[in-house]
Design a protein around this motif. Sequence first.
Motif, PDB file in Angstrom:
ATOM      1  N   LEU A   1      35.747  38.908  -1.267  1.00  0.00           N
ATOM      2  CA  LEU A   1      34.441  38.251  -1.153  1.00  0.00           C
ATOM      3  C   LEU A   1      34.518  36.736  -1.189  1.00  0.00           C
ATOM      4  CD1 LEU A   1      32.322  40.596  -3.447  1.00  0.00           C
ATOM      5  CD2 LEU A   1      32.657  40.713  -0.977  1.00  0.00           C
ATOM      6  N   GLN A   2      35.701  36.181  -1.436  1.00  0.00           N
ATOM      7  CA  GLN A   2      35.803  34.729  -1.459  1.00  0.00           C
ATOM      8  C   GLN A   2      37.205  34.287  -1.047  1.00  0.00           C
ATOM      9  OE1 GLN A   2      35.130  33.239  -5.405  1.00  0.00           O
ATOM     10  NE2 GLN A   2      36.555  34.658  -6.368  1.00  0.00           N
ATOM     11  N   ALA A   3      37.291  32.999  -0.719  1.00  0.00           N
ATOM     12  CA  ALA A   3      38.562  32.439  -0.269  1.00  0.00           C
ATOM     13  C   ALA A   3      39.577  32.427  -1.406  1.00  0.00           C
ATOM     14  CB  ALA A   3      38.349  31.013   0.250  1.00  0.00           C
ATOM     15  N   ASP A   4      40.855  32.507  -1.033  1.00  0.00           N
ATOM     16  CA  ASP A   4      41.916  32.341  -2.021  1.00  0.00           C
ATOM     17  C   ASP A   4      41.828  30.946  -2.638  1.00  0.00           C
ATOM     18  OD1 ASP A   4      42.811  34.846  -1.399  1.00  0.00           O
ATOM     19  OD2 ASP A   4      44.641  34.199  -0.376  1.00  0.00           O
ATOM     20  N   ALA A   5      42.496  30.780  -3.782  1.00  0.00           N
ATOM     21  CA  ALA A   5      42.491  29.477  -4.443  1.00  0.00           C
ATOM     22  C   ALA A   5      43.831  29.239  -5.118  1.00  0.00           C
ATOM     23  CB  ALA A   5      41.368  29.401  -5.469  1.00  0.00           C
ATOM     24  N   ALA A   6      44.133  27.981  -5.362  1.00  0.00           N
ATOM     25  CA  ALA A   6      45.349  27.595  -6.084  1.00  0.00           C
ATOM     26  C   ALA A   6      44.936  26.794  -7.314  1.00  0.00           C
ATOM     27  CB  ALA A   6      46.263  26.766  -5.189  1.00  0.00           C
ATOM     28  N   ARG A   7      45.344  27.266  -8.490  1.00  0.00           N
ATOM     29  CA  ARG A   7      45.098  26.533  -9.735  1.00  0.00           C
ATOM     30  C   ARG A   7      46.332  25.708 -10.061  1.00  0.00           C
ATOM     31  NH1 ARG A   7      45.209  29.892 -13.742  1.00  0.00           N
ATOM     32  NH2 ARG A   7      45.784  31.750 -12.551  1.00  0.00           N
ATOM     33  N   ILE A   8      46.122  24.457 -10.415  1.00  0.00           N
ATOM     34  CA  ILE A   8      47.242  23.564 -10.684  1.00  0.00           C
ATOM     35  C   ILE A   8      47.040  22.853 -12.020  1.00  0.00           C
ATOM     36  CG2 ILE A   8      46.190  21.684  -9.355  1.00  0.00           C
ATOM     37  CD1 ILE A   8      49.076  20.857  -8.550  1.00  0.00           C
ATOM     38  N   ILE A   9      48.119  22.756 -12.783  1.00  0.00           N
ATOM     39  CA  ILE A   9      48.108  22.062 -14.066  1.00  0.00           C
ATOM     40  C   ILE A   9      49.088  20.902 -13.978  1.00  0.00           C
ATOM     41  CG2 ILE A   9      48.458  22.268 -16.550  1.00  0.00           C
ATOM     42  CD1 ILE A   9      48.109  25.292 -16.255  1.00  0.00           C
ATOM     43  N   ASN A  10      48.592  19.694 -14.250  1.00  0.00           N
ATOM     44  CA  ASN A  10      49.458  18.516 -14.260  1.00  0.00           C
ATOM     45  C   ASN A  10      48.898  17.495 -15.237  1.00  0.00           C
ATOM     46  OD1 ASN A  10      47.279  17.438 -12.867  1.00  0.00           O
ATOM     47  ND2 ASN A  10      48.283  17.529 -10.866  1.00  0.00           N
TER      48      ASN A  10
ATOM     49  N   THR B   1      47.757  28.073   4.591  1.00  0.00           N
ATOM     50  CA  THR B   1      46.408  28.615   4.671  1.00  0.00           C
ATOM     51  C   THR B   1      46.125  29.090   6.090  1.00  0.00           C
ATOM     52  OG1 THR B   1      45.525  27.229   2.902  1.00  0.00           O
ATOM     53  CG2 THR B   1      43.956  28.109   4.484  1.00  0.00           C
ATOM     54  N   LEU B   2      45.753  30.351   6.225  1.00  0.00           N
ATOM     55  CA  LEU B   2      45.331  30.905   7.507  1.00  0.00           C
ATOM     56  C   LEU B   2      43.928  31.477   7.348  1.00  0.00           C
ATOM     57  CD1 LEU B   2      48.470  32.930   8.731  1.00  0.00           C
ATOM     58  CD2 LEU B   2      47.849  30.572   9.262  1.00  0.00           C
ATOM     59  N   LYS B   3      43.166  31.449   8.412  1.00  0.00           N
ATOM     60  CA  LYS B   3      41.861  32.106   8.421  1.00  0.00           C
ATOM     61  C   LYS B   3      42.037  33.444   9.123  1.00  0.00           C
ATOM     62  CE  LYS B   3      36.971  31.345   9.436  1.00  0.00           C
ATOM     63  NZ  LYS B   3      35.971  30.432  10.092  1.00  0.00           N
ATOM     64  N   ILE B   4      42.061  34.507   8.330  1.00  0.00           N
ATOM     65  CA  ILE B   4      42.306  35.849   8.850  1.00  0.00           C
ATOM     66  C   ILE B   4      41.051  36.688   8.657  1.00  0.00           C
ATOM     67  CG2 ILE B   4      43.768  37.902   8.699  1.00  0.00           C
ATOM     68  CD1 ILE B   4      45.945  36.126   7.478  1.00  0.00           C
ATOM     69  N   ASP B   5      40.537  37.229   9.743  1.00  0.00           N
ATOM     70  CA  ASP B   5      39.302  38.035   9.693  1.00  0.00           C
ATOM     71  C   ASP B   5      38.170  37.265   9.029  1.00  0.00           C
ATOM     72  OD1 ASP B   5      40.662  40.144  10.894  1.00  0.00           O
ATOM     73  OD2 ASP B   5      41.285  40.990   8.976  1.00  0.00           O
ATOM     74  N   GLY B   6      38.083  35.970   9.326  1.00  0.00           N
ATOM     75  CA  GLY B   6      36.985  35.157   8.815  1.00  0.00           C
ATOM     76  C   GLY B   6      37.142  34.694   7.382  1.00  0.00           C
ATOM     77  N   ARG B   7      38.268  34.993   6.754  1.00  0.00           N
ATOM     78  CA  ARG B   7      38.486  34.641   5.340  1.00  0.00           C
ATOM     79  C   ARG B   7      39.699  33.741   5.209  1.00  0.00           C
ATOM     80  NH1 ARG B   7      41.817  37.029   1.554  1.00  0.00           N
ATOM     81  NH2 ARG B   7      41.245  36.666  -0.622  1.00  0.00           N
ATOM     82  N   TYR B   8      39.530  32.608   4.495  1.00  0.00           N
ATOM     83  CA  TYR B   8      40.645  31.701   4.273  1.00  0.00           C
ATOM     84  C   TYR B   8      41.530  32.255   3.170  1.00  0.00           C
ATOM     85  CZ  TYR B   8      38.296  28.183   7.114  1.00  0.00           C
ATOM     86  OH  TYR B   8      37.721  27.514   8.159  1.00  0.00           O
ATOM     87  N   GLN B   9      42.809  32.414   3.487  1.00  0.00           N
ATOM     88  CA  GLN B   9      43.720  32.975   2.506  1.00  0.00           C
ATOM     89  C   GLN B   9      45.132  32.425   2.695  1.00  0.00           C
ATOM     90  OE1 GLN B   9      43.017  37.038   4.460  1.00  0.00           O
ATOM     91  NE2 GLN B   9      45.069  37.272   3.634  1.00  0.00           N
ATOM     92  N   PHE B  10      45.941  32.598   1.649  1.00  0.00           N
ATOM     93  CA  PHE B  10      47.323  32.139   1.723  1.00  0.00           C
ATOM     94  C   PHE B  10      48.183  33.198   2.404  1.00  0.00           C
ATOM     95  CE2 PHE B  10      45.864  29.988  -2.289  1.00  0.00           C
ATOM     96  CZ  PHE B  10      45.796  28.735  -1.724  1.00  0.00           C
TER      97      PHE B  10
END
Length: 257
Positions: free
Chosen positions: A44-53, A78-87
């Motif tokens: 239901l939502q795009a992938d995300a990357a959490r980063i700690i620095n 990042t690719l847009k596959i089937d309308g969804r942004y994902q890694f």
Amino acid sequence: MRTQLITALLVIFTFATYGQDQWLVTTKLDTIYGKIYLDTGDPLQADAARIINENGKNAHKAYNLLSVHLSTNKDYKTLKIDGRYQFAKVDLIGEYVSRYLYKDPELSASPNFSLPILENWKGEQYKIGRMTSRKDFAEFMKDCPSLRDQILNRDVKKSKDMDLILLRYNMCIDEARNQTAENNPMQYLSPEEKLQVFVTDLKSKKLYEGDLISMLNDIEQKLKTEQFIPKYLQQVILSQLGDNEEMKAQFLDIIEN
């Protein structure tokens, strides 16, 4: 106080261990280093990357990122596959077609990055699977007629000859583009002069706007100082050009000569 000190030491240890080993590149071409965790698989939502620095904890949606590097052989785009942004995990990189491995959130049987997908230099995609037809696969390779015919005639098969097919495709397109360049009167212009013509053509088509302006300014500076133009910068400009194949070909002619 003691708890705060321990926490601070743990943060310092994390940065010392991972600070320069992992990074992500944003669509604004910023490179950010830190400890990175990928949040993937939510349909239901795009992938995300959490980063700690040193700046704390931050999250970046996949549509704001070009790539993520976690370790050797663990690079993601990042690719847009089937309308969804994902890694998608980088599997085999080529000049004109590359292979990635992705997750399908609708398939619980494939929780890992294991599903292969191709993306060509035009941004077109093709999912590789047992049920995909030979005819459809040949159509994806249509820019190389000889290879398309080999697939249709079963001279090569996607089930066992995929690496060879991708190699031939990249070589075929490279040869075709070189032949086109030889017959192109613009071949006698310098890359900087070609870029000027390119920008003029973009303005005439009302495409010279937004982030494209700053990215092309960056490329102009790199051309003047004979610096390498990163692949991710090339790819994001090609994506900005959408379906305009004429302008894509013109841009590729600038950076390849």
